[in-house]
Design a protein around this motif. Structure first.
Motif, PDB file in Angstrom:
ATOM      1  N   GLY A 153       0.708  -1.131   0.002  1.00 52.06           N
ATOM      2  CA  GLY A 153       0.049  -0.017   0.097  1.00 52.06           C
ATOM      3  C   GLY A 153       0.828   1.031   0.047  1.00 52.06           C
ATOM      4  N   ARG A 154       0.278   2.139   0.592  1.00 45.01           N
ATOM      5  CA  ARG A 154       1.198   3.485   0.987  1.00 45.01           C
ATOM      6  C   ARG A 154       1.227   3.738   2.280  1.00 45.01           C
ATOM      7  NH1 ARG A 154       1.926   7.023  -2.663  1.00 45.01           N
ATOM      8  NH2 ARG A 154       3.654   7.438  -1.587  1.00 45.01           N
ATOM      9  N   PHE A 155       2.414   4.450   2.881  1.00 49.95           N
ATOM     10  CA  PHE A 155       2.555   4.794   4.226  1.00 49.95           C
ATOM     11  C   PHE A 155       3.039   6.050   4.477  1.00 49.95           C
ATOM     12  CE2 PHE A 155       5.457   4.214   8.056  1.00 49.95           C
ATOM     13  CZ  PHE A 155       4.246   4.517   9.089  1.00 49.95           C
ATOM     14  N   LYS A 156       2.804   6.932   5.350  1.00 46.43           N
ATOM     15  CA  LYS A 156       3.247   8.475   5.668  1.00 46.43           C
ATOM     16  C   LYS A 156       3.325   8.816   7.196  1.00 46.43           C
ATOM     17  CE  LYS A 156       0.325  11.641   4.251  1.00 46.43           C
ATOM     18  NZ  LYS A 156      -0.381  12.667   3.380  1.00 46.43           N
ATOM     19  N   LEU A 157       4.235   9.331   7.616  1.00 48.90           N
ATOM     20  CA  LEU A 157       4.531   9.889   8.767  1.00 48.90           C
ATOM     21  C   LEU A 157       4.488  11.228   8.839  1.00 48.90           C
ATOM     22  CD1 LEU A 157       7.202   7.466  10.034  1.00 48.90           C
ATOM     23  CD2 LEU A 157       4.756   7.260  10.867  1.00 48.90           C
ATOM     24  N   VAL A 158       3.638  11.977   9.619  1.00 46.24           N
ATOM     25  CA  VAL A 158       3.606  13.517   9.824  1.00 46.24           C
ATOM     26  C   VAL A 158       3.636  13.938  11.475  1.00 46.24           C
ATOM     27  CG1 VAL A 158       2.337  15.545   9.201  1.00 46.24           C
ATOM     28  CG2 VAL A 158       2.411  13.639   7.386  1.00 46.24           C
ATOM     29  N   ASN A 159       4.507  14.606  11.755  1.00 46.66           N
ATOM     30  CA  ASN A 159       4.367  15.367  13.001  1.00 46.66           C
ATOM     31  C   ASN A 159       4.424  14.198  14.112  1.00 46.66           C
ATOM     32  OD1 ASN A 159       4.609  17.505  14.775  1.00 46.66           O
ATOM     33  ND2 ASN A 159       2.281  17.477  15.191  1.00 46.66           N
ATOM     34  N   THR A 160       5.256  13.078  13.919  1.00 52.80           N
ATOM     35  CA  THR A 160       5.290  11.937  14.856  1.00 52.80           C
ATOM     36  C   THR A 160       6.500  11.913  15.675  1.00 52.80           C
ATOM     37  OG1 THR A 160       6.064  10.724  12.951  1.00 52.80           O
ATOM     38  CG2 THR A 160       3.701  10.342  13.479  1.00 52.80           C
ATOM     39  N   ARG A 161       6.476  11.409  16.660  1.00 55.24           N
ATOM     40  CA  ARG A 161       7.578  11.044  17.621  1.00 55.24           C
ATOM     41  C   ARG A 161       7.653   9.586  18.113  1.00 55.24           C
ATOM     42  NH1 ARG A 161      10.462  14.673  21.291  1.00 55.24           N
ATOM     43  NH2 ARG A 161       8.745  16.118  21.348  1.00 55.24           N
ATOM     44  N   PHE A 162       9.275   9.245  18.076  1.00 54.21           N
ATOM     45  CA  PHE A 162       9.454   7.957  18.333  1.00 54.21           C
ATOM     46  C   PHE A 162      10.526   7.711  19.421  1.00 54.21           C
ATOM     47  CE2 PHE A 162       7.805   7.745  14.110  1.00 54.21           C
ATOM     48  CZ  PHE A 162       7.100   6.663  14.105  1.00 54.21           C
ATOM     49  N   GLU A 163      10.251   7.207  20.620  1.00 51.22           N
ATOM     50  CA  GLU A 163      11.071   7.242  21.977  1.00 51.22           C
ATOM     51  C   GLU A 163      11.217   5.869  22.300  1.00 51.22           C
ATOM     52  OE1 GLU A 163       9.460   9.836  24.499  1.00 51.22           O
ATOM     53  OE2 GLU A 163      10.110  11.751  23.314  1.00 51.22           O
ATOM     54  N   ASN A 164      12.387   5.353  22.536  1.00 52.23           N
ATOM     55  CA  ASN A 164      12.894   4.040  23.348  1.00 52.23           C
ATOM     56  C   ASN A 164      12.357   2.891  22.636  1.00 52.23           C
ATOM     57  OD1 ASN A 164      12.381   6.321  25.805  1.00 52.23           O
ATOM     58  ND2 ASN A 164      14.417   5.120  25.574  1.00 52.23           N
ATOM     59  N   ASN A 165      12.161   2.963  21.252  1.00 52.10           N
ATOM     60  CA  ASN A 165      11.771   1.774  20.483  1.00 52.10           C
ATOM     61  C   ASN A 165      12.762   0.802  20.180  1.00 52.10           C
ATOM     62  OD1 ASN A 165       8.512   2.472  20.166  1.00 52.10           O
ATOM     63  ND2 ASN A 165       9.614   4.301  19.584  1.00 52.10           N
ATOM     64  N   VAL A 166      12.575  -0.375  20.478  1.00 51.79           N
ATOM     65  CA  VAL A 166      13.797  -1.323  19.964  1.00 51.79           C
ATOM     66  C   VAL A 166      13.274  -2.589  19.197  1.00 51.79           C
ATOM     67  CG1 VAL A 166      14.696  -0.800  22.402  1.00 51.79           C
ATOM     68  CG2 VAL A 166      13.384  -2.700  21.994  1.00 51.79           C
ATOM     69  N   CYS A 167      14.207  -3.300  18.319  1.00 52.09           N
ATOM     70  CA  CYS A 167      14.189  -4.289  17.662  1.00 52.09           C
ATOM     71  C   CYS A 167      15.328  -5.274  17.893  1.00 52.09           C
ATOM     72  CB  CYS A 167      13.567  -4.398  16.164  1.00 52.09           C
ATOM     73  SG  CYS A 167      14.724  -3.530  15.288  1.00 52.09           S
ATOM     74  N   ALA A 168      15.547  -6.255  17.211  1.00 50.25           N
ATOM     75  CA  ALA A 168      16.496  -7.335  17.621  1.00 50.25           C
ATOM     76  C   ALA A 168      17.744  -6.782  17.802  1.00 50.25           C
ATOM     77  CB  ALA A 168      16.440  -8.385  16.618  1.00 50.25           C
ATOM     78  N   ASP A 169      18.646  -7.153  18.852  1.00 50.95           N
ATOM     79  CA  ASP A 169      20.100  -6.872  19.058  1.00 50.95           C
ATOM     80  C   ASP A 169      20.800  -6.882  17.961  1.00 50.95           C
ATOM     81  OD1 ASP A 169      18.948  -5.730  21.283  1.00 50.95           O
ATOM     82  OD2 ASP A 169      19.851  -7.139  22.618  1.00 50.95           O
ATOM     83  N   ALA A 170      20.731  -7.946  17.167  1.00 49.00           N
ATOM     84  CA  ALA A 170      21.647  -8.504  16.116  1.00 49.00           C
ATOM     85  C   ALA A 170      20.968  -9.148  15.105  1.00 49.00           C
ATOM     86  CB  ALA A 170      22.613  -9.617  16.754  1.00 49.00           C
ATOM     87  N   GLY A 171      21.804  -9.325  13.851  1.00 46.22           N
ATOM     88  CA  GLY A 171      21.149 -10.023  13.001  1.00 46.22           C
ATOM     89  C   GLY A 171      21.572  -9.162  11.649  1.00 46.22           C
TER      90      GLY A 171
END
Length: 331
Positions: A153-171
């Motif tokens: 599809g389509r994706f858009k971010l406007v006036n968003t904030r991202f804090e302290n998010n994590v995903c896998a440590d290795a790979g």
């Protein structure tokens, strides 16, 4: 939610209409009845599954919603889906789960065309909202994307904030502590405008690769945004060196694939860190057709402990020609 985004010396860029916020004049769902207690995880999950334009009515003060479950887009509920937090809403994954998921090729979310990897819907916009403490480390089939994972599809971010998010440590190829995106319709870009990824050492987004954004074969056009203190903590790069788990590239942004472009305008990328390549930006176009363009932007103090492209501090670039740098500082 007025985001305090630093303005580069050359000034912010004009944001095209296609990258601006969507209208919420006629919401399909309003989460909450005016009280903070009425804005629940269950209400968010139900609203996202229903689709359409979603707003919040949680009272006059900012509210933080502790997500007990990942909110998932159902692919036949659009085509237009807007999640607007009104500048007051934070969705908190509690360090336990991914917060938002859309995948046109996931049969559990309903296939709507025979070419799920290249369809024009859903068209998902996330605006005026904060994503905090997302965690996708337990995800194996659709890995990465600590706060948000999108395919199709389509994706858009406007006036968003991202804090302290994590995903896998290795790979070697897992990435996107904040956001991971695949397969946008006809190769059109993901727009990111007026958004913050990290902002301080205490609010950093951290993953094996791509502390802020990660993608394979997806273009990004990023306007007037700020990436700060995000980290790529894997080691061994991609493909992973013998005896290592791989990863560690793209402290702020990780782009890989064939035909895609990265456009940065009016954007500051500073104090991000990569154990391997590209403390700010890792960009590898396998067929060397992808382009990197930087305008009115500032990239500084983004150490790459393993490798980067000569004369472009904090950037590892393999693509068409050299990066285009206009009215920008890279140091």
């Amino acid at each position: 939610m007025e985001l305090d985004i630093p303005e580069p010396a050359a000034g912010f860029c004009a944001v095209p209409a296609t990258a601006q916020a969507e209208s919420i004049a006629q919401p399909d769902t309003v989460i909450g009845n005016g009280s903070p207690a009425s804005c629940t995880s269950a209400a968010v999950v139900a609203a996202v599954a229903k689709g359409g334009v979603i707003t919040f009515n949680c009272g006059a003060a900012p509210v933080e919603i502790e997500m007990q479950q990942t909110a998932k887009v159902i692919n036949n509920t659009g085509p237009r889906i807007v999640i607007d937090g009104g500048g007051k809403v934070t969705l908190n994954g509690q360090g336990q789960r991914r917060i938002l998921y859309m995948n046109t090729c996931d049969p559990d979310q309903i296939w709507t065309t025979p070419h799920c990897q290249n369809q024009d819907h859903p068209q998902l916009t996330v605006q005026n909202i904060t994503f905090k403490n997302g965690n996708s480390k337990s995800e194996t089939q659709y890995d990465g994307g600590g706060a948000i994972w999108v395919r199709g599809g389509r994706f858009k971010l406007v006036n968003t904030r991202f804090e302290n998010n994590v995903c896998a440590d290795a790979g070697p190829d897992v990435g996107g502590a904040a956001v991971r995106v695949f397969s946008q319709y006809q190769g059109l870009p993901v727009y990111v405008a007026n958004s913050i990824f990290g902002g301080s050492a205490e609010t950093a987004n951290v993953c094996s690769n791509g502390g802020g954004l990660s993608s394979i074969g997806v273009s990004f056009s990023i306007y007037n945004s700020w990436f700060s203190h995000n980290r790529a903590i894997g080691n061994g790069a991609n493909p992973s060196r013998s005896g290592t788990p791989g990863g560690g590239s793209g402290g702020a942004i990780y782009n890989d694939g064939n035909d895609f472009d990265l456009f940065l305008c009016g954007t500051t990328i500073e104090n991000n860190h990569a154990n391997e390549g590209g403390g700010a930006v890792f960009f590898v176009s396998n067929n060397r057709q992808g382009t990197l363009s930087i305008e009115n932007s500032l990239l500084r103090s983004n150490p790459s402990l393993g490798f980067e492209t000569a004369n472009y501090p904090g950037i590892f670039f393999l693509g068409r020609g050299n990066p285009s740098v206009v009215r920008s500082t890279i140091q």
